[in-house]
Design an enzyme around this catalytic site. Structure first.
Site, PDB file in Angstrom:
ATOM      1  N   GLU A  47       0.979  -1.024   0.051  1.00 11.66           N
ATOM      2  CA  GLU A  47       0.174  -0.192   0.010  1.00 11.66           C
ATOM      3  C   GLU A  47       1.008   1.434   0.040  1.00 11.66           C
ATOM      4  O   GLU A  47       1.901   1.215   0.528  1.00 11.66           O
ATOM      5  CB  GLU A  47      -0.811   0.014   1.508  1.00 11.66           C
ATOM      6  N   ASN A 107      -6.970   6.255  -1.892  1.00  6.54           N
ATOM      7  CA  ASN A 107      -5.969   5.403  -1.540  1.00  6.54           C
ATOM      8  C   ASN A 107      -6.223   3.989  -2.503  1.00  6.54           C
ATOM      9  O   ASN A 107      -7.040   3.358  -2.452  1.00  6.54           O
ATOM     10  CB  ASN A 107      -6.187   5.005  -0.064  1.00  6.54           C
ATOM     11  N   LYS A 124      -9.332   1.991  -1.829  1.00  6.48           N
ATOM     12  CA  LYS A 124      -9.559   1.443  -0.403  1.00  6.48           C
ATOM     13  C   LYS A 124     -11.254   1.885   0.247  1.00  6.48           C
ATOM     14  O   LYS A 124     -11.272   3.052   0.237  1.00  6.48           O
ATOM     15  CB  LYS A 124      -8.469   1.933   0.573  1.00  6.48           C
ATOM     16  N   GLU A 143      -6.129   8.901   7.651  1.00  9.16           N
ATOM     17  CA  GLU A 143      -6.658   8.492   6.097  1.00  9.16           C
ATOM     18  C   GLU A 143      -8.138   9.046   5.953  1.00  9.16           C
ATOM     19  O   GLU A 143      -8.193   9.334   4.970  1.00  9.16           O
ATOM     20  CB  GLU A 143      -6.616   6.888   6.115  1.00  9.16           C
ATOM     21  N   CYS A 174      -4.814  -3.320   3.015  1.00  5.10           N
ATOM     22  CA  CYS A 174      -4.417  -2.635   4.463  1.00  5.10           C
ATOM     23  C   CYS A 174      -5.710  -3.230   5.300  1.00  5.10           C
ATOM     24  O   CYS A 174      -6.336  -4.143   5.507  1.00  5.10           O
ATOM     25  CB  CYS A 174      -3.980  -1.692   4.763  1.00  5.10           C
ATOM     26  N   ASN A 199       0.389  -1.103   5.457  1.00  5.12           N
ATOM     27  CA  ASN A 199       1.297  -0.173   6.299  1.00  5.12           C
ATOM     28  C   ASN A 199       0.624  -0.192   7.496  1.00  5.12           C
ATOM     29  O   ASN A 199      -0.265   0.293   7.987  1.00  5.12           O
ATOM     30  CB  ASN A 199       1.319   1.326   6.118  1.00  5.12           C
TER      31      ASN A 199
HETATM   32  N1  CDT Z   1      -2.873   1.410   6.581  1.00  2.00           N
HETATM   33  C1  CDT Z   1      -3.957   1.049   7.435  1.00  2.00           C
HETATM   34  O1  CDT Z   1      -5.110   0.770   6.918  1.00  2.00           O
HETATM   35  N2  CDT Z   1      -3.364   0.530   8.551  1.00  2.00           N
HETATM   36  C2  CDT Z   1      -4.371  -0.021   9.398  1.00  2.00           C
HETATM   37  C3  CDT Z   1      -3.885   0.529  10.917  1.00  2.00           C
HETATM   38  C4  CDT Z   1      -4.933   0.619  11.898  1.00  2.00           C
HETATM   39  S1  CDT Z   1      -4.597   1.650  13.024  1.00  2.00           S
HETATM   40  C5  CDT Z   1      -5.491   3.066  12.764  1.00  2.00           C
HETATM   41  C6  CDT Z   1      -4.542  -1.444   9.684  1.00  2.00           C
HETATM   42  O2  CDT Z   1      -5.604  -1.759   9.766  1.00  2.00           O
HETATM   43  O3  CDT Z   1      -3.496  -2.126   9.461  1.00  2.00           O
END
Ligand code: CDT
Length: 322
Positions: A47, A107, A124, A143, A174, A199
């Site tokens: 991502e 995204n 996303k 985000e 993600c 990420n």
């Molecule tokens: N990039 C992304 O979606 N990361 C989220 C982190 C969640 S914490 C706000 C994840 O679900 O891995």
């Protein structure tokens, strides 16, 4: 004849805020070269692969974040990636921040044929985090401020890939991986390979930074392995890993089969290529037996899934004395 596909998760180590796309693209081209040496037909990058994970940086003026976004693919900066794909005959998945000609921001991930043509695009849907600056958090996760919710649904495309012939391809990004509804929408389109970049911070800022590290990884793997098993699909799940400007991302990229087993796993927090040979016919067992959707699904009992978002308080049992 068996349908076999050699895939790679091309995990990226950290990209610092000050580093330009020339750095990230150069590293990705080197991973493509390694993929070529190993006979890989599809490379899956993470991502937002071209830059640092910029939603951690607050800008009062949203437009001040526009330099993190791509308004064209390929661009001068990303062209070397497309050239490497063509040279080596490798298809690739790329996560990036998309700015449309109308100024909308998503995204996004694309699956690119070795010819350079975009076969499939996904935006996303499940955006985590918050829209306004949160003074309680040590690290922001903006985000919801920087992106719109994806408007393409969860598409699956059947397209010829490598020597396998046509393959049913889908994507998640993600946080999507934690939502069984998203996997099931892909499963209902007979997806065979889910490409997924992520990420994920090692610390849970929603809980003031506390959640045991091993549980953060467990929840990621659990979600992906369950999604694969319950929808009889492979997944290539690729992380951005390591410490970006003092902020740790946990890595642990994996390739998973339709039984929910991990076939390959990254062991570093740097640039690392993990590969697996997928026997696509393995998808048939699940979808012809326990997860034969046409035979066993009971949509008449699933109304709440689309009619309701938040959880309701259940009816309370009252003893009648009988
Ligand atoms: N990039 C992304 O979606 N990361 C989220 C982190 C969640 S914490 C706000 C994840 O679900 O891995």
């Amino acid at each position: 004849m068996t349908r076999r596909l050699t895939v790679a998760a091309a995990q990226l180590g950290p990209i610092q805020k000050a580093e330009g796309r020339d750095v990230s693209v150069g590293r990705m081209v080197r991973l493509m070269e390694a993929a070529h040496r190993r006979g890989v037909e599809v490379v899956v990058f993470p991502e937002l692969a071209l830059t640092t994970f910029f939603p951690r940086w607050y800008e009062a003026d949203r437009a001040a974040a526009d330099h993190w976004f791509e308004s064209a693919l390929p661009s001068n900066e990303t062209a070397p990636l497309f050239e490497a794909a063509r040279k080596y005959g490798i298809a690739f998945h790329l996560g990036y921040a998309e700015r449309t000609p109308e100024g909308r921001r998503f995204n996004t991930a694309v699956f690119v044929h070795p010819s350079g043509e975009i076969v499939l695009k996904y935006r996303k849907v499940h955006l985590p985090g918050h829209a306004e600056y949160d003074p309680v958090r040590k690290v922001q996760h903006l985000e919801k401020r920087l992106f719109e919710v994806g408007d393409l649904g969860f598409p699956v495309m059947r397209a010829p890939v490598g020597g396998a012939g046509p393959v049913n391809l889908g994507m998640l990004i993600c946080n999507d991986r934690r939502w069984p509804e998203a996997w099931r929408v892909l499963g209902l389109q007979s997806v065979e390979v889910v490409m997924l970049g992520y990420n994920t911070p090692s610390l849970n800022q929603d809980n003031r930074g506390f959640e045991a590290h091993h549980l953060r990884v467990l929840h990621s793997h659990l979600s992906i392995q369950a999604g694969c098993y319950q929808n009889a699909t492979f997944a290539v799940a690729t992380a951005k890993a390591g410490v970006e400007d003092g902020h740790e991302l946990f890595g642990h990229s994996i390739i998973v089969n339709p039984q929910g087993e991990i076939m390959a796993q990254a062991t570093s927090w740097g640039d690392e290529l993990i590969t697996a040979d997928l026997d696509l016919d393995m998808c048939r067992l699940g979808r012809e037996t326990i997860f034969n959707f046409a035979v066993h699904r009971r949509v008449e009992a699933y109304g709440r899934i689309t009619a309701q978002t938040g959880a309701e308080v259940p009816a309370e049992w009252q003893p009648t004395g009988d």
